[in-house]
Design a protein around this motif. Structure first.
Motif, short mmCIF file in Angstrom:
data_model
loop_
_atom_site.label_atom_id
_atom_site.label_comp_id
_atom_site.label_asym_id
_atom_site.label_seq_id
_atom_site.Cartn_x
_atom_site.Cartn_y
_atom_site.Cartn_z
N THR A 4 0.85 -1.19 0.00
CA THR A 4 0.00 0.00 0.00
C THR A 4 0.88 1.24 0.00
O THR A 4 1.76 1.38 0.85
CB THR A 4 -0.92 0.03 1.23
N GLU A 62 -5.60 4.12 6.29
CA GLU A 62 -5.56 2.74 5.81
C GLU A 62 -6.02 1.73 6.87
O GLU A 62 -6.02 0.54 6.62
CB GLU A 62 -4.15 2.39 5.35
N GLY A 248 -2.70 5.69 -1.41
CA GLY A 248 -3.77 4.73 -1.26
C GLY A 248 -3.76 3.62 -2.28
O GLY A 248 -4.50 2.64 -2.15
#
Length: 253
Positions: A4, A62, A248
């Protein structure tokens, strides 16, 4: 392995304070860039490379609720300033946080966060365990990691290869010896600051040339400033298999 992109921006982030250029005023969420960092999930383990000033925001965005270790590339503040926010992980996991970096990085952390290492510790400060790494393979929670030694102007910086994934930020020079460590990767993440040449970072042209030279099939560019241009415009210009990363973005290997 799941990666990520926590942040993909340069030291000022994007938008830049006080700037009204088309990138800084863009409504495309991909043009909003926190300071550069990634999260890696592999074999049930959770690792972060670099804790910049936006670390807290990135963890919340996240919804990362568990962290096994932090690995540092180098000692600049846009990569270390968020270290204090490992505290919630200390509390929830009831463990000291292992952090890994070369000797100058750990020495800088001791200076910048002197209260963590004071003889008389204030209650509630971060709890960390320092692990010095050198330019040789090491393991974190059973995950094998190969450092890649590059230069950020005259400052040594570690990139890292984990399996078929190579990650290199803040770079303007990679020796032939270190390039051999990257070859054969399926994915490379590489710094590309802007279109114009820069003293201490690859620009877009140099980053593209490096990916082509190493023959990596998939590349994501990071550590970008507002002078790079709009995400939608740049992506259309890039060769096949290359794109700008954005905050993201998640990829799996």
């Amino acid at each position: 392995m799941k990666i990520t992109f926590l942040g993909t921006g340069t030291s000022q982030g994007v938008p830049v304070i006080g700037c009204d250029c088309e990138v800084c005023t863009s409504l495309d969420f991909r043009d909003k860039r926190l300071r550069t960092s990634i999260h890696i999930e592999m074999d049930g383990k959770s690792l972060v490379i670099d804790t910049g000033p936006d670390f807290r925001e990135q963890m919340l965005r996240e919804r990362i609720n568990h962290l096994d270790a932090v690995i540092y590339t180098h000692e600049h503040k846009d990569h270390t300033a968020g270290l204090d926010d490992v505290r919630p992980f200390n509390f929830s996991q009831n463990l000291d946080m292992p952090i890994f970096g070369r000797k100058p990085v750990l020495e800088q952390i001791k200076r910048e966060f002197a209260y963590i290492f004071a003889d008389n510790k204030y209650p509630g400060i971060p709890r960390v365990i320092l692990h010095e790494i050198k330019n040789e393979p090491f393991e974190v929670e059973g995950i094998k990691i190969q450092p890649i030694d590059v230069l950020h102007y005259k400052l040594p910086v570690f990139g890292y290869r984990i399996g078929d994934f190579s990650y290199i930020t803040d770079v303007n020079y990679i020796s032939d010896k270190e390039k051999e460590k990257i070859k054969g990767s399926k994915v490379v993440v590489l710094s590309a600051l802007q279109r114009q040449e820069h003293l201490s970072h690859f620009n877009l042209e140099q980053a593209i040339a490096t990916v082509k030279e190493l023959q990596i099939p998939n590349a994501y560019f990071i550590h970008m400033g507002h002078r790079m241009g709009l995400q939608r415009v740049v992506d259309e210009e890039l060769p096949e298999g290359m794109q700008l990363a954005y905050d993201g973005l998640k990829i799996e290997l």
